[in-house]
Design a protein around this motif. Structure first.
Motif, PDB file in Angstrom:
ATOM      1  N   ARG A 107      35.080  31.101  36.736  1.00  0.00           N
ATOM      2  CA  ARG A 107      33.621  31.387  37.045  1.00  0.00           C
ATOM      3  C   ARG A 107      33.690  32.188  38.408  1.00  0.00           C
ATOM      4  NH1 ARG A 107      33.922  26.346  35.273  1.00  0.00           N
ATOM      5  NH2 ARG A 107      34.993  25.667  37.083  1.00  0.00           N
ATOM      6  N   ILE A 108      32.588  32.826  38.414  1.00  0.00           N
ATOM      7  CA  ILE A 108      32.568  33.993  39.614  1.00  0.00           C
ATOM      8  C   ILE A 108      32.468  32.991  41.135  1.00  0.00           C
ATOM      9  CG2 ILE A 108      30.909  35.318  41.230  1.00  0.00           C
ATOM     10  CD1 ILE A 108      29.983  36.699  38.493  1.00  0.00           C
ATOM     11  N   ASP A 109      31.660  31.801  40.981  1.00  0.00           N
ATOM     12  CA  ASP A 109      31.811  30.965  42.187  1.00  0.00           C
ATOM     13  C   ASP A 109      33.301  30.660  42.626  1.00  0.00           C
ATOM     14  OD1 ASP A 109      29.213  31.390  42.124  1.00  0.00           O
ATOM     15  OD2 ASP A 109      28.810  29.402  41.333  1.00  0.00           O
ATOM     16  N   THR A 131      40.832  36.469  40.384  1.00  0.00           N
ATOM     17  CA  THR A 131      39.815  37.395  39.467  1.00  0.00           C
ATOM     18  C   THR A 131      39.292  36.560  38.447  1.00  0.00           C
ATOM     19  OG1 THR A 131      39.939  39.338  37.996  1.00  0.00           O
ATOM     20  CG2 THR A 131      41.821  38.190  38.072  1.00  0.00           C
ATOM     21  N   THR A 132      38.020  36.922  37.979  1.00  0.00           N
ATOM     22  CA  THR A 132      37.628  36.278  36.679  1.00  0.00           C
ATOM     23  C   THR A 132      38.430  37.049  35.529  1.00  0.00           C
ATOM     24  OG1 THR A 132      35.704  38.023  36.738  1.00  0.00           O
ATOM     25  CG2 THR A 132      35.430  35.689  37.704  1.00  0.00           C
ATOM     26  N   THR A 133      37.945  37.098  34.402  1.00  0.00           N
ATOM     27  CA  THR A 133      38.492  37.862  33.024  1.00  0.00           C
ATOM     28  C   THR A 133      38.302  39.260  33.035  1.00  0.00           C
ATOM     29  OG1 THR A 133      36.386  37.359  31.819  1.00  0.00           O
ATOM     30  CG2 THR A 133      38.224  35.672  31.735  1.00  0.00           C
ATOM     31  N   ILE A 134      37.798  39.756  34.035  1.00  0.00           N
ATOM     32  CA  ILE A 134      37.581  41.138  33.973  1.00  0.00           C
ATOM     33  C   ILE A 134      38.884  41.929  34.104  1.00  0.00           C
ATOM     34  CG2 ILE A 134      35.300  41.199  35.074  1.00  0.00           C
ATOM     35  CD1 ILE A 134      36.593  42.356  37.875  1.00  0.00           C
ATOM     36  N   LEU A 135      40.152  41.174  34.653  1.00  0.00           N
ATOM     37  CA  LEU A 135      41.314  41.884  34.615  1.00  0.00           C
ATOM     38  C   LEU A 135      42.310  41.254  33.517  1.00  0.00           C
ATOM     39  CD1 LEU A 135      41.952  42.072  38.496  1.00  0.00           C
ATOM     40  CD2 LEU A 135      41.125  43.548  36.822  1.00  0.00           C
ATOM     41  N   GLU A 136      41.870  40.840  32.614  1.00  0.00           N
ATOM     42  CA  GLU A 136      42.639  40.243  31.589  1.00  0.00           C
ATOM     43  C   GLU A 136      42.958  41.374  30.693  1.00  0.00           C
ATOM     44  OE1 GLU A 136      39.814  39.145  27.681  1.00  0.00           O
ATOM     45  OE2 GLU A 136      40.074  37.772  29.016  1.00  0.00           O
ATOM     46  N   GLU A 191      41.204  25.140  30.618  1.00  0.00           N
ATOM     47  CA  GLU A 191      40.718  24.309  29.565  1.00  0.00           C
ATOM     48  C   GLU A 191      39.192  24.957  29.721  1.00  0.00           C
ATOM     49  OE1 GLU A 191      39.302  22.661  33.617  1.00  0.00           O
ATOM     50  OE2 GLU A 191      40.926  23.188  32.742  1.00  0.00           O
ATOM     51  N   ALA A 192      38.690  25.792  30.477  1.00  0.00           N
ATOM     52  CA  ALA A 192      37.182  26.223  30.487  1.00  0.00           C
ATOM     53  C   ALA A 192      36.997  27.087  29.252  1.00  0.00           C
ATOM     54  CB  ALA A 192      37.099  27.161  31.724  1.00  0.00           C
ATOM     55  N   PRO A 193      35.819  27.122  28.622  1.00  0.00           N
ATOM     56  CA  PRO A 193      35.549  27.640  27.251  1.00  0.00           C
ATOM     57  C   PRO A 193      35.649  29.279  27.314  1.00  0.00           C
ATOM     58  CG  PRO A 193      33.831  26.023  27.786  1.00  0.00           C
ATOM     59  CD  PRO A 193      34.751  26.087  29.006  1.00  0.00           C
ATOM     60  N   VAL A 194      35.441  29.793  28.601  1.00  0.00           N
ATOM     61  CA  VAL A 194      35.524  31.234  28.718  1.00  0.00           C
ATOM     62  C   VAL A 194      36.985  31.689  28.175  1.00  0.00           C
ATOM     63  CG1 VAL A 194      36.225  31.250  31.317  1.00  0.00           C
ATOM     64  CG2 VAL A 194      35.235  33.218  30.200  1.00  0.00           C
ATOM     65  N   PHE A 195      38.001  30.698  28.632  1.00  0.00           N
ATOM     66  CA  PHE A 195      39.519  31.247  28.274  1.00  0.00           C
ATOM     67  C   PHE A 195      39.802  30.603  26.999  1.00  0.00           C
ATOM     68  CE2 PHE A 195      39.890  30.344  33.073  1.00  0.00           C
ATOM     69  CZ  PHE A 195      40.353  31.736  33.279  1.00  0.00           C
ATOM     70  N   ASP A 196      39.479  31.534  25.832  1.00  0.00           N
ATOM     71  CA  ASP A 196      39.836  31.151  24.399  1.00  0.00           C
ATOM     72  C   ASP A 196      41.091  31.522  24.218  1.00  0.00           C
ATOM     73  OD1 ASP A 196      39.503  33.781  24.122  1.00  0.00           O
ATOM     74  OD2 ASP A 196      37.551  33.834  23.123  1.00  0.00           O
ATOM     75  N   GLU A 197      41.697  31.362  23.012  1.00  0.00           N
ATOM     76  CA  GLU A 197      43.045  31.549  22.587  1.00  0.00           C
ATOM     77  C   GLU A 197      43.399  33.391  22.827  1.00  0.00           C
ATOM     78  OE1 GLU A 197      45.900  32.118  18.793  1.00  0.00           O
ATOM     79  OE2 GLU A 197      44.092  31.024  18.583  1.00  0.00           O
ATOM     80  N   ALA A 198      42.366  34.085  22.409  1.00  0.00           N
ATOM     81  CA  ALA A 198      42.690  35.652  22.634  1.00  0.00           C
ATOM     82  C   ALA A 198      42.665  36.032  24.131  1.00  0.00           C
ATOM     83  CB  ALA A 198      41.608  36.304  21.935  1.00  0.00           C
ATOM     84  N   SER A 199      41.687  35.359  24.688  1.00  0.00           N
ATOM     85  CA  SER A 199      41.757  35.653  26.255  1.00  0.00           C
ATOM     86  C   SER A 199      43.110  35.218  26.947  1.00  0.00           C
ATOM     87  CB  SER A 199      40.528  34.978  26.989  1.00  0.00           C
ATOM     88  OG  SER A 199      40.493  35.217  28.345  1.00  0.00           O
ATOM     89  N   ALA A 247      43.728  20.553  26.437  1.00  0.00           N
ATOM     90  CA  ALA A 247      42.595  21.534  25.700  1.00  0.00           C
ATOM     91  C   ALA A 247      43.502  22.486  24.600  1.00  0.00           C
ATOM     92  CB  ALA A 247      41.923  22.571  26.747  1.00  0.00           C
ATOM     93  N   ALA A 248      42.605  22.714  23.542  1.00  0.00           N
ATOM     94  CA  ALA A 248      43.140  23.259  22.373  1.00  0.00           C
ATOM     95  C   ALA A 248      43.646  24.786  22.717  1.00  0.00           C
ATOM     96  CB  ALA A 248      42.168  23.300  21.242  1.00  0.00           C
ATOM     97  N   SER A 249      42.890  25.500  23.649  1.00  0.00           N
ATOM     98  CA  SER A 249      43.086  26.891  23.526  1.00  0.00           C
ATOM     99  C   SER A 249      44.562  27.366  24.105  1.00  0.00           C
ATOM    100  CB  SER A 249      41.937  27.732  24.336  1.00  0.00           C
ATOM    101  OG  SER A 249      40.893  27.692  23.672  1.00  0.00           O
ATOM    102  N   PRO A 250      44.926  26.782  25.522  1.00  0.00           N
ATOM    103  CA  PRO A 250      46.216  26.922  25.655  1.00  0.00           C
ATOM    104  C   PRO A 250      47.234  26.715  25.134  1.00  0.00           C
ATOM    105  CG  PRO A 250      44.708  25.757  27.452  1.00  0.00           C
ATOM    106  CD  PRO A 250      44.088  25.804  26.258  1.00  0.00           C
TER     107      PRO A 250
END
Length: 646
Positions: free
Chosen positions: A514-516, A563-568, A584-592, A619-622
């Protein structure tokens, strides 16, 4: 205020082949049909609402097909019935619109203005001489056709483009209507509507012709332009107001326009690249080139699936060259502006004779002509059947992924006989199922079912260009992760990697969900590493210093970037490591997470590095990301063994 007239064209003997047309200038239609055939034109009515006129045209054409689909003549009574049908539909549309606009007074006695026509015109074919006025109109039509070639524009955008290109816009409505009648263009309302009937209740169904958005994204209003009930799309509003009374013009590209450009002195762009492919890269690049060069219809889509660090951009060079060699234009669409700005100079260097432009929201080149256009996916909405080759980079990235509006825009930019080439390190499952062939039999390597490396619809490059394996992330679960950070309690694994990475002269990406979290994590690290505070920075999409901070990170003025995901994606920093905090955060899915891990070990002189996923809970995504990376390494190893045996 522009008005749109609805009329029916029948044969000279009133024998159907009848069809309804909409025109903003009836005199042009009369002249057009006079030059071609004898017929009769029967006026049904007119309205300032293009959407209303189009809705009525569909209804009238359906009734013509239903009742007059044979060679029976159409009587005056039949025409009167069709005119009355139009009036009834206008009334019902007004009632439904008024219901949706409850509490708002209509702009007059009715929500929609409809003036009934009850007259007909006989048009007989004549040998029409090329007097000065007709010759002027035809020359203007040819010029405007060239300028609008392959574009999809609202009326205001059309005028803007013509003014920038110094094309004539006198009698523009007449010129465009001739193009429509000649089937060289299409008029459509920005917002189309139709009455959706059901046993429960009827409703007015709206849709945006430009982006495809429907009901919940369409805002009803009283329009200051047409002075009646209207609606506009809120989804694509940033690119201009698409509304019921605004014409949306679609002009497919023509062979003639491409030929004219070549005759005007455009050079055939040759590839001027001093680099070389590895053996696996050469095979992948050639497979893609053959797909683009294959004239056989039916092979409309192809996927280059290449892992992070495989040299995906370079793999495109032969495909782009073969597309340009036949006089065609190339579009490379990518979801992110940063990638557009990075790709444009790279492609200009290797295709020095080509005209390369970068098109994004604030670009000054969005109205220009080019051999190679690199555009954000939103800007692709302004193209229509223009490009023989469209490359979609990062198909799995936001905002393109799972966005029907942008998927529709990219598909429409391809010429009918053109090719669409997808490029991704992490293609979504629906694309894999559609384009990636699986191995026959029961070949299993460590319980991982492996796809074919090549087929007629895809090529898979599982290894990096330098031959080293992808770094496999380590997952660590830390209960109470966020509480520890808020209390400034040490998180040993995080502090250890920061200490070791910076001590070794390397750089560190630290991704947060998150940005915060950016400032919060920076403050936490500064507490434990006060002497390194000047070498740390944080960045996110809304940061006004975003470009400067990323540039400083590339130039090693910053050693650690939160950084947030802008540099992924799209950022290569040699000798770097990665930490994902809150994996584990939803923004980090498998592809990300696969893309983030791909920031490490990209250069041949430093093919290894550390990737750490820190999560507060399992979490599942990692796990899925680690599994995918191991799967690619296994496939690359298998590929290498097969080639050695060969």
């Amino acid at each position: 205020m522009r008005e749109y007239l609805l009329y029916i064209k029948t044969g000279a003997e009133k024998m159907l082949s009848a069809q309804a047309y909409v025109t903003p200038c009836f005199a042009v239609d009369q002249s057009f049909w006079q030059e071609r055939e004898g017929c009769q034109l029967h006026v049904i009515g007119k309205s300032p609402s293009l959407a209303l006129a189009f809705s009525l045209r569909e209804i009238v054409n359906a009734r013509l097909k239903e009742q007059y689909g044979t060679s029976h003549p159409m009587s005056e009574e039949g025409l009167a019935e069709l005119r009355e049908l139009a009036v009834q539909q206008v009334r019902e549309t007004a009632v439904l619109y008024g219901r949706d606009m409850a509490g708002v007074e209509p702009p007059g006695p009715e929500w929609f203005t409809w003036e009934t026509g009850d007259w007909s015109v006989s048009v007989t074919p004549e040998i029409v001489g090329d007097d000065g006025q007709k010759l002027k109109l035809r020359l203007a039509t040819a010029t405007i056709q060239k300028v609008l070639d392959g574009r999809a524009l609202l009326w205001e955008e059309t005028e803007t483009l013509l003014l920038k290109r110094e094309a004539p816009i006198h009698d523009l409505t007449a010129v465009l209507q001739r193009m429509v009648l000649s089937e060289r263009a299409q008029w459509r309302p920005g917002i189309r509507f139709a009455i959706k009937k059901s046993w429960w209740k009827h409703r007015l169904e709206m849709s945006c012709e430009r982006c495809g958005s429907r009901a919940k994204d369409i805002e009803y209003t009283v329009c200051h332009s047409c002075g009646q009930g209207c609606a506009y799309c809120t989804v694509c509003l940033g690119m201009g107001r698409s509304k019921c009374c605004t014409p949306y013009l679609l002009v497919p590209a023509t062979r003639e326009a491409a030929s004219d450009e070549r005759e005007a002195g455009w050079k055939t762009a040759k590839l001027n690249w001093s680099g070389s492919f590895s053996r696996d890269q050469a095979v992948a690049a050639e497979q893609a080139r053959r797909y683009v060069a294959n004239p056989r219809p039916g092979l409309s889509q192809f996927l280059i699936w290449a892992v992070c660090g495989a040299g995906k951009t370079e793999l495109l060079f032969p495909s782009i060259e073969v597309a340009l060699s036949t006089g065609g234009r190339v579009l490379i669409a990518t979801p992110r502006k940063d990638v557009v700005l990075e790709l444009a100079p790279r492609l200009q260097r290797v295709f020095p004779d080509a005209r390369v432009i970068a098109v994004h929201g604030s670009s000054l080149e969005k109205w220009e002509e080019a051999d190679i256009t690199i555009a954000t996916t939103h800007q692709v909405m302004r193209y229509y059947q223009r490009f023989p080759l469209v490359v979609l980079d990062e198909v799995d990235a936001f905002p393109y992924h799972n966005n029907p509006m942008l998927e529709r825009a990219v598909a429409r930019a391809v010429k009918p006989e053109g090719k669409l080439l997808f490029l991704s390190a992490t293609p979504p499952q629906y694309l894999q199922k559609r384009l990636v062939a699986e191995r026959k039999g029961k070949l299993v390597l460590k319980r991982a079912k492996l796809p074919l490396l090549r087929s007629s619809t895809h090529v898979l490059l599982p290894g990096r260009y330098h031959g080293s394996a992808l770094p496999v992330p380590r997952i660590e679960t830390i209960p109470g992760l966020y509480k520890r950070m808020r209390a400034n309690r040490p998180i040993s694994s995080l502090l250890q990697i920061v200490r070791s990475t910076l001590a070794e002269g390397r750089q560190l990406f630290l991704f947060v969900p998150r940005i915060d979290d950016v400032e919060r994590v920076l403050a936490y690290l500064t507490t434990f590493f006060p002497d390194l505070a000047s070498q740390m920075a944080g960045v996110h999409a809304a940061d006004p210093q975003r470009d400067e901070k990323v540039r400083s990170f590339r130039e090693k003025r910053y050693r650690l970037m939160v950084t947030t995901t802008i540099l992924e994606r799209g950022v290569t920093i040699p000798r770097s490591d990665v930490v994902v905090l809150g994996a584990e955060a939803p923004v980090f899915d498998e592809a990300s997470l696969v893309q983030i891990a791909g920031r490490v070990g990209r250069s041949s002189d430093d093919p290894t590095g550390v990737v750490l996923f820190l999560q507060a809970e399992s979490a599942a995504s990692p796990k899925a990301a680690v599994k995918q990376i191991k799967r690619m390494n296994q496939l690359a190893k298998l590929q290498g063994a097969q080639e050695e045996r060969a």
